[in-house]
Design a protein around this motif. Structure first.
Motif, PDB file in Angstrom:
ATOM      1  N   PHE A   9      40.516   5.781  40.233  1.00  0.00           N
ATOM      2  CA  PHE A   9      40.557   4.527  40.961  1.00  0.00           C
ATOM      3  C   PHE A   9      40.626   4.836  42.448  1.00  0.00           C
ATOM      4  N   SER A  10      40.195   3.896  43.230  1.00  0.00           N
ATOM      5  CA  SER A  10      40.276   4.118  44.670  1.00  0.00           C
ATOM      6  C   SER A  10      41.739   4.079  45.106  1.00  0.00           C
ATOM      7  N   HIS A  11      41.999   4.544  46.303  1.00  0.00           N
ATOM      8  CA  HIS A  11      43.360   4.577  46.817  1.00  0.00           C
ATOM      9  C   HIS A  11      43.943   3.169  46.914  1.00  0.00           C
ATOM     10  N   ALA A  12      43.111   2.184  47.220  1.00  0.00           N
ATOM     11  CA  ALA A  12      43.591   0.812  47.335  1.00  0.00           C
ATOM     12  C   ALA A  12      44.055   0.281  45.983  1.00  0.00           C
ATOM     13  N   ASP A  13      43.412   0.706  44.886  1.00  0.00           N
ATOM     14  CA  ASP A  13      43.828   0.246  43.568  1.00  0.00           C
ATOM     15  C   ASP A  13      45.175   0.833  43.174  1.00  0.00           C
ATOM     16  N   THR A  14      45.388   2.081  43.467  1.00  0.00           N
ATOM     17  CA  THR A  14      46.643   2.703  43.071  1.00  0.00           C
ATOM     18  C   THR A  14      47.789   2.237  43.945  1.00  0.00           C
ATOM     19  N   ALA A  15      47.512   1.809  45.159  1.00  0.00           N
ATOM     20  CA  ALA A  15      48.570   1.345  46.048  1.00  0.00           C
ATOM     21  C   ALA A  15      48.927  -0.113  45.795  1.00  0.00           C
ATOM     22  N   GLY A  16      48.170  -0.807  44.962  1.00  0.00           N
ATOM     23  CA  GLY A  16      48.468  -2.198  44.660  1.00  0.00           C
ATOM     24  C   GLY A  16      47.866  -3.175  45.648  1.00  0.00           C
ATOM     25  N   VAL A  17      47.065  -2.699  46.587  1.00  0.00           N
ATOM     26  CA  VAL A  17      46.451  -3.582  47.565  1.00  0.00           C
ATOM     27  C   VAL A  17      45.369  -4.422  46.910  1.00  0.00           C
ATOM     28  N   SER A  18      44.600  -3.824  46.024  1.00  0.00           N
ATOM     29  CA  SER A  18      43.512  -4.528  45.360  1.00  0.00           C
ATOM     30  C   SER A  18      43.648  -4.346  43.856  1.00  0.00           C
ATOM     31  N   ARG A  19      43.370  -5.411  43.104  1.00  0.00           N
ATOM     32  CA  ARG A  19      43.464  -5.336  41.648  1.00  0.00           C
ATOM     33  C   ARG A  19      42.139  -4.940  41.022  1.00  0.00           C
ATOM     34  N   PHE A  20      41.115  -4.737  41.800  1.00  0.00           N
ATOM     35  CA  PHE A  20      39.788  -4.521  41.261  1.00  0.00           C
ATOM     36  C   PHE A  20      39.430  -3.044  41.241  1.00  0.00           C
ATOM     37  N   SER A  21      38.835  -2.621  40.130  1.00  0.00           N
ATOM     38  CA  SER A  21      38.369  -1.243  40.022  1.00  0.00           C
ATOM     39  C   SER A  21      36.906  -1.269  39.607  1.00  0.00           C
ATOM     40  N   TYR A  22      36.134  -0.399  40.199  1.00  0.00           N
ATOM     41  CA  TYR A  22      34.697  -0.387  39.966  1.00  0.00           C
ATOM     42  C   TYR A  22      34.276   0.910  39.291  1.00  0.00           C
ATOM     43  N   THR A  23      34.898   1.244  38.206  1.00  0.00           N
ATOM     44  CA  THR A  23      34.502   2.442  37.489  1.00  0.00           C
ATOM     45  C   THR A  23      33.298   2.136  36.615  1.00  0.00           C
ATOM     46  N   ARG A  24      32.760   3.171  36.036  1.00  0.00           N
ATOM     47  CA  ARG A  24      31.591   2.991  35.167  1.00  0.00           C
ATOM     48  C   ARG A  24      31.919   2.157  33.941  1.00  0.00           C
ATOM     49  N   LEU A  25      33.121   2.299  33.437  1.00  0.00           N
ATOM     50  CA  LEU A  25      33.521   1.518  32.268  1.00  0.00           C
ATOM     51  C   LEU A  25      33.602   0.029  32.591  1.00  0.00           C
ATOM     52  N   ARG A  26      34.068  -0.305  33.774  1.00  0.00           N
ATOM     53  CA  ARG A  26      34.129  -1.712  34.190  1.00  0.00           C
ATOM     54  C   ARG A  26      32.728  -2.289  34.369  1.00  0.00           C
ATOM     55  N   ILE A  27      31.832  -1.492  34.905  1.00  0.00           N
ATOM     56  CA  ILE A  27      30.452  -1.949  35.067  1.00  0.00           C
ATOM     57  C   ILE A  27      29.803  -2.135  33.698  1.00  0.00           C
ATOM     58  N   LEU A  28      30.104  -1.245  32.761  1.00  0.00           N
ATOM     59  CA  LEU A  28      29.601  -1.399  31.401  1.00  0.00           C
ATOM     60  C   LEU A  28      30.163  -2.662  30.747  1.00  0.00           C
ATOM     61  N   LEU A  29      31.438  -2.940  30.967  1.00  0.00           N
ATOM     62  CA  LEU A  29      32.046  -4.159  30.432  1.00  0.00           C
ATOM     63  C   LEU A  29      31.405  -5.402  31.043  1.00  0.00           C
ATOM     64  N   PHE A  30      31.076  -5.348  32.317  1.00  0.00           N
ATOM     65  CA  PHE A  30      30.358  -6.453  32.943  1.00  0.00           C
ATOM     66  C   PHE A  30      29.000  -6.656  32.272  1.00  0.00           C
ATOM     67  N   GLY A  31      28.299  -5.563  31.993  1.00  0.00           N
ATOM     68  CA  GLY A  31      27.004  -5.662  31.315  1.00  0.00           C
ATOM     69  C   GLY A  31      27.128  -6.232  29.917  1.00  0.00           C
ATOM     70  N   VAL A  32      28.161  -5.832  29.201  1.00  0.00           N
ATOM     71  CA  VAL A  32      28.392  -6.365  27.856  1.00  0.00           C
ATOM     72  C   VAL A  32      28.683  -7.862  27.928  1.00  0.00           C
ATOM     73  N   ASN A  33      29.501  -8.267  28.888  1.00  0.00           N
ATOM     74  CA  ASN A  33      29.790  -9.695  29.045  1.00  0.00           C
ATOM     75  C   ASN A  33      28.537 -10.476  29.433  1.00  0.00           C
ATOM     76  N   PHE A  34      27.675  -9.869  30.231  1.00  0.00           N
ATOM     77  CA  PHE A  34      26.428 -10.539  30.594  1.00  0.00           C
ATOM     78  C   PHE A  34      25.516 -10.691  29.379  1.00  0.00           C
ATOM     79  N   ILE A  35      25.467  -9.685  28.521  1.00  0.00           N
ATOM     80  CA  ILE A  35      24.646  -9.783  27.310  1.00  0.00           C
ATOM     81  C   ILE A  35      25.201 -10.857  26.377  1.00  0.00           C
ATOM     82  N   LYS A  36      26.532 -10.945  26.263  1.00  0.00           N
ATOM     83  CA  LYS A  36      27.138 -12.007  25.449  1.00  0.00           C
ATOM     84  C   LYS A  36      26.746 -13.375  25.976  1.00  0.00           C
TER      85      LYS A  36
END
Length: 149
Positions: A9-36
């Motif tokens: 995760f980026s430094h901002a995610d681990t510090a609690g500044v941002s709740r969003f993470s843009y890893t490959r798994l999250r992008i894959l989950l976005f794609g799965v939700n789009f297919i649904k």
């Protein structure tokens, strides 16, 4: 603990500044939700055509309701795929809708594969390819709902 660079995760995610993470798994989950969501849109369009131009029965009404509510529930899940706290809370929604989509697929399979598809649901429509396409998109929605759980 050491992670591969692609899973960190980026430094901002681990510090609690941002709740969003843009890893490959999250992008894959976005794609799965789009297919649904897109499969629900396609099923809704086909079943709406059936209901608008031909007769309506319990199976087509059920498929229409499941497709329309899926569109409403799965549209907000696409951007929420990047939120780490909300993603876990969406698992019951996917689990429930996977069973609802299985039922919609079973209704379509009963109507179009058990006997001649030209005389079933809706009875005036002779386009079996459109009915089979709707059945195929139902099974895609089932598969994607199960894999996202």
């Amino acid at each position: 603990m050491k992670f591969r660079p692609s899973l960190r995760f980026s430094h901002a995610d681990t510090a609690g500044v941002s709740r969003f993470s843009y890893t490959r798994l999250r992008i894959l989950l976005f794609g799965v939700n789009f297919i649904k969501w897109s499969s629900a849109c396609i099923v809704m369009a086909i079943v709406s055509y059936f209901i608008h131009d031909y007769s309506r029965n319990e199976h087509t009404t059920y498929q229409e309701v499941i497709a329309c509510t899926s569109i409403g529930f799965f549209l907000p899940t696409m951007p929420l795929a990047f939120d780490r706290r909300i993603t876990v809370q969406l698992i019951p929604l996917d689990y429930i809708y996977s069973h609802l989509w299985v039922t919609a697929f079973i209704f379509a399979a009963e109507d179009y594969n058990w006997q001649d598809c030209a005389i079933h649901s809706p009875s005036g429509l002779r386009k079996c390819t459109l009915k089979y396409a709707m059945e195929s998109w139902c099974i895609i929605a089932v598969y994607v709902c199960y894999t996202s759980v």
